[in-house]
Design a protein around this motif. Structure first.
Motif, PDB file in Angstrom:
ATOM      1  N   SER A   1      16.751  26.775 -17.127  1.00  0.00           N
ATOM      2  CA  SER A   1      15.440  26.205 -16.827  1.00  0.00           C
ATOM      3  C   SER A   1      15.435  24.705 -17.088  1.00  0.00           C
ATOM      4  O   SER A   1      16.061  24.228 -18.030  1.00  0.00           O
ATOM      5  CB  SER A   1      14.360  26.863 -17.677  1.00  0.00           C
ATOM      6  N   CYS A   2      14.692  24.012 -16.259  1.00  0.00           N
ATOM      7  CA  CYS A   2      14.497  22.575 -16.381  1.00  0.00           C
ATOM      8  C   CYS A   2      13.224  22.324 -17.189  1.00  0.00           C
ATOM      9  O   CYS A   2      12.266  23.105 -17.089  1.00  0.00           O
ATOM     10  CB  CYS A   2      14.375  22.003 -14.971  1.00  0.00           C
ATOM     11  N   ALA A   3      13.212  21.261 -17.960  1.00  0.00           N
ATOM     12  CA  ALA A   3      12.042  20.927 -18.760  1.00  0.00           C
ATOM     13  C   ALA A   3      11.799  19.431 -18.725  1.00  0.00           C
ATOM     14  O   ALA A   3      12.741  18.648 -18.562  1.00  0.00           O
ATOM     15  CB  ALA A   3      12.232  21.397 -20.204  1.00  0.00           C
ATOM     16  N   ALA A   4      10.544  19.043 -18.896  1.00  0.00           N
ATOM     17  CA  ALA A   4      10.175  17.626 -18.861  1.00  0.00           C
ATOM     18  C   ALA A   4       9.174  17.326 -19.962  1.00  0.00           C
ATOM     19  O   ALA A   4       8.343  18.172 -20.311  1.00  0.00           O
ATOM     20  CB  ALA A   4       9.591  17.262 -17.503  1.00  0.00           C
ATOM     21  N   SER A   5       9.250  16.112 -20.483  1.00  0.00           N
ATOM     22  CA  SER A   5       8.366  15.702 -21.572  1.00  0.00           C
ATOM     23  C   SER A   5       7.970  14.250 -21.395  1.00  0.00           C
ATOM     24  O   SER A   5       8.727  13.460 -20.827  1.00  0.00           O
ATOM     25  CB  SER A   5       9.089  15.890 -22.907  1.00  0.00           C
ATOM     26  N   PHE A   6       6.798  13.894 -21.920  1.00  0.00           N
ATOM     27  CA  PHE A   6       6.406  12.494 -21.957  1.00  0.00           C
ATOM     28  C   PHE A   6       6.908  11.824 -23.235  1.00  0.00           C
ATOM     29  O   PHE A   6       6.733  10.626 -23.408  1.00  0.00           O
ATOM     30  CB  PHE A   6       4.890  12.364 -21.822  1.00  0.00           C
ATOM     31  N   GLY A   7       7.542  12.575 -24.106  1.00  0.00           N
ATOM     32  CA  GLY A   7       8.169  12.019 -25.280  1.00  0.00           C
ATOM     33  C   GLY A   7       9.600  11.598 -24.983  1.00  0.00           C
ATOM     34  O   GLY A   7      10.142  11.879 -23.915  1.00  0.00           O
ATOM     35  N   SER A   8      10.206  10.920 -25.927  1.00  0.00           N
ATOM     36  CA  SER A   8      11.561  10.422 -25.746  1.00  0.00           C
ATOM     37  C   SER A   8      12.577  11.386 -26.352  1.00  0.00           C
ATOM     38  O   SER A   8      12.221  12.304 -27.083  1.00  0.00           O
ATOM     39  CB  SER A   8      11.710   9.043 -26.373  1.00  0.00           C
ATOM     40  N   CYS A   9      13.842  11.145 -26.051  1.00  0.00           N
ATOM     41  CA  CYS A   9      14.899  12.019 -26.579  1.00  0.00           C
ATOM     42  C   CYS A   9      16.183  11.223 -26.788  1.00  0.00           C
ATOM     43  O   CYS A   9      17.204  11.512 -26.188  1.00  0.00           O
ATOM     44  CB  CYS A   9      15.132  13.225 -25.677  1.00  0.00           C
ATOM     45  N   TYR A  10      16.097  10.243 -27.668  1.00  0.00           N
ATOM     46  CA  TYR A  10      17.273   9.456 -27.977  1.00  0.00           C
ATOM     47  C   TYR A  10      18.158  10.140 -29.019  1.00  0.00           C
ATOM     48  O   TYR A  10      19.262   9.671 -29.290  1.00  0.00           O
ATOM     49  CB  TYR A  10      16.877   8.058 -28.443  1.00  0.00           C
ATOM     50  N   ASP A  11      17.657  11.221 -29.618  1.00  0.00           N
ATOM     51  CA  ASP A  11      18.499  11.989 -30.534  1.00  0.00           C
ATOM     52  C   ASP A  11      18.437  13.452 -30.115  1.00  0.00           C
ATOM     53  O   ASP A  11      17.908  13.772 -29.064  1.00  0.00           O
ATOM     54  CB  ASP A  11      18.044  11.806 -31.981  1.00  0.00           C
ATOM     55  N   LYS A  12      18.965  14.348 -30.941  1.00  0.00           N
ATOM     56  CA  LYS A  12      19.058  15.763 -30.567  1.00  0.00           C
ATOM     57  C   LYS A  12      17.817  16.573 -30.898  1.00  0.00           C
ATOM     58  O   LYS A  12      17.803  17.795 -30.706  1.00  0.00           O
ATOM     59  CB  LYS A  12      20.273  16.395 -31.255  1.00  0.00           C
ATOM     60  N   SER A  13      16.770  15.935 -31.389  1.00  0.00           N
ATOM     61  CA  SER A  13      15.632  16.717 -31.868  1.00  0.00           C
ATOM     62  C   SER A  13      14.989  17.564 -30.768  1.00  0.00           C
ATOM     63  O   SER A  13      14.642  18.730 -30.994  1.00  0.00           O
ATOM     64  CB  SER A  13      14.600  15.807 -32.523  1.00  0.00           C
ATOM     65  N   LYS A  14      14.818  16.990 -29.566  1.00  0.00           N
ATOM     66  CA  LYS A  14      14.197  17.772 -28.488  1.00  0.00           C
ATOM     67  C   LYS A  14      15.135  18.856 -27.988  1.00  0.00           C
ATOM     68  O   LYS A  14      14.694  19.919 -27.567  1.00  0.00           O
ATOM     69  CB  LYS A  14      13.780  16.844 -27.345  1.00  0.00           C
ATOM     70  N   LEU A  15      16.434  18.596 -28.005  1.00  0.00           N
ATOM     71  CA  LEU A  15      17.398  19.612 -27.594  1.00  0.00           C
ATOM     72  C   LEU A  15      17.290  20.825 -28.509  1.00  0.00           C
ATOM     73  O   LEU A  15      17.387  21.963 -28.075  1.00  0.00           O
ATOM     74  CB  LEU A  15      18.803  19.029 -27.631  1.00  0.00           C
ATOM     75  N   LEU A  16      17.073  20.572 -29.789  1.00  0.00           N
ATOM     76  CA  LEU A  16      17.024  21.647 -30.771  1.00  0.00           C
ATOM     77  C   LEU A  16      15.644  22.308 -30.840  1.00  0.00           C
ATOM     78  O   LEU A  16      15.539  23.510 -31.080  1.00  0.00           O
ATOM     79  CB  LEU A  16      17.408  21.099 -32.146  1.00  0.00           C
ATOM     80  N   SER A  17      14.589  21.533 -30.636  1.00  0.00           N
ATOM     81  CA  SER A  17      13.233  22.074 -30.803  1.00  0.00           C
ATOM     82  C   SER A  17      12.640  22.638 -29.521  1.00  0.00           C
ATOM     83  O   SER A  17      11.695  23.405 -29.559  1.00  0.00           O
ATOM     84  CB  SER A  17      12.304  20.991 -31.329  1.00  0.00           C
ATOM     85  N   ALA A  18      13.188  22.219 -28.373  1.00  0.00           N
ATOM     86  CA  ALA A  18      12.630  22.609 -27.072  1.00  0.00           C
ATOM     87  C   ALA A  18      11.180  22.175 -26.954  1.00  0.00           C
ATOM     88  O   ALA A  18      10.375  22.854 -26.301  1.00  0.00           O
ATOM     89  CB  ALA A  18      12.768  24.111 -26.837  1.00  0.00           C
ATOM     90  N   ASP A  19      10.828  21.032 -27.555  1.00  0.00           N
ATOM     91  CA  ASP A  19       9.458  20.537 -27.536  1.00  0.00           C
ATOM     92  C   ASP A  19       9.222  19.740 -26.249  1.00  0.00           C
ATOM     93  O   ASP A  19       9.314  18.523 -26.239  1.00  0.00           O
ATOM     94  CB  ASP A  19       9.210  19.661 -28.765  1.00  0.00           C
ATOM     95  N   PHE A  20       8.941  20.469 -25.170  1.00  0.00           N
ATOM     96  CA  PHE A  20       8.726  19.876 -23.861  1.00  0.00           C
ATOM     97  C   PHE A  20       7.355  20.275 -23.330  1.00  0.00           C
ATOM     98  O   PHE A  20       6.826  21.320 -23.670  1.00  0.00           O
ATOM     99  CB  PHE A  20       9.817  20.305 -22.878  1.00  0.00           C
ATOM    100  N   ASP A  21       6.807  19.430 -22.467  1.00  0.00           N
ATOM    101  CA  ASP A  21       5.464  19.649 -21.958  1.00  0.00           C
ATOM    102  C   ASP A  21       5.424  20.555 -20.738  1.00  0.00           C
ATOM    103  O   ASP A  21       4.454  21.276 -20.510  1.00  0.00           O
ATOM    104  CB  ASP A  21       4.815  18.302 -21.586  1.00  0.00           C
ATOM    105  N   TYR A  22       6.478  20.514 -19.924  1.00  0.00           N
ATOM    106  CA  TYR A  22       6.486  21.272 -18.673  1.00  0.00           C
ATOM    107  C   TYR A  22       7.815  21.982 -18.508  1.00  0.00           C
ATOM    108  O   TYR A  22       8.861  21.462 -18.903  1.00  0.00           O
ATOM    109  CB  TYR A  22       6.239  20.340 -17.478  1.00  0.00           C
TER     110      TYR A  22
END
Length: 124
Positions: A92-113
């Motif tokens: 699945s593809c995901a998109a966020s209005f937040g940034s991802c310069y580190d691995k935090s979003k990869l690990l948390s899956a904190d995406f908006d869409y």
């Protein structure tokens, strides 16, 4: 509301390659790919920043998968090489209005869409 549409999944033999694409209806910041195999939890595969300059990968795919971004077309792609049976999953593809310069979003899956996903099966 940002809509995401994935394409490019399918059946491939071990050692083969596939390229997934995700088209977004509007521009966003961080985008990424996640996967979920039957009976398992969701796993972050790769993320990419808005300009496409910074990427993050799960250790399980590093060196085999490459994420890229076309900012003019609001699309991202995932080139998957040397595929293994354990790569079999719904991607699945995901998109966020937040940034991802580190691995935090990869690990948390904190995406908006999120997109609906495309199935990848690696088997003989």
């Amino acid at each position: 509301e940002v809509q995401l549409v994935e394409s490019g999944g399918g059946l491939v033999q071990p050692g083969g390659s596939l390229r997934l694409s995700c088209a977004a209806s509007a521009s966003t910041n961080c985008m990424g790919w996640f996967r979920q195999a039957p009976g398992k939890g969701r796993e972050g595969v790769a993320t990419i920043t808005s300009g496409g300059t910074t990427t993050q990968y799960a250790d399980s795919v590093k060196g085999r998968f490459t994420i890229s971004r076309d900012v003019t077309q609001n699309t991202i792609k995932l080139q998957m090489n040397n595929l293994k049976p354990e790569d079999t999953a719904m991607y699945s593809c995901a998109a966020s209005f937040g940034s991802c310069y580190d691995k935090s979003k990869l690990l948390s899956a904190d995406f908006d869409y999120w997109g609906h996903g495309t199935q990848v099966t690696v088997s003989d």
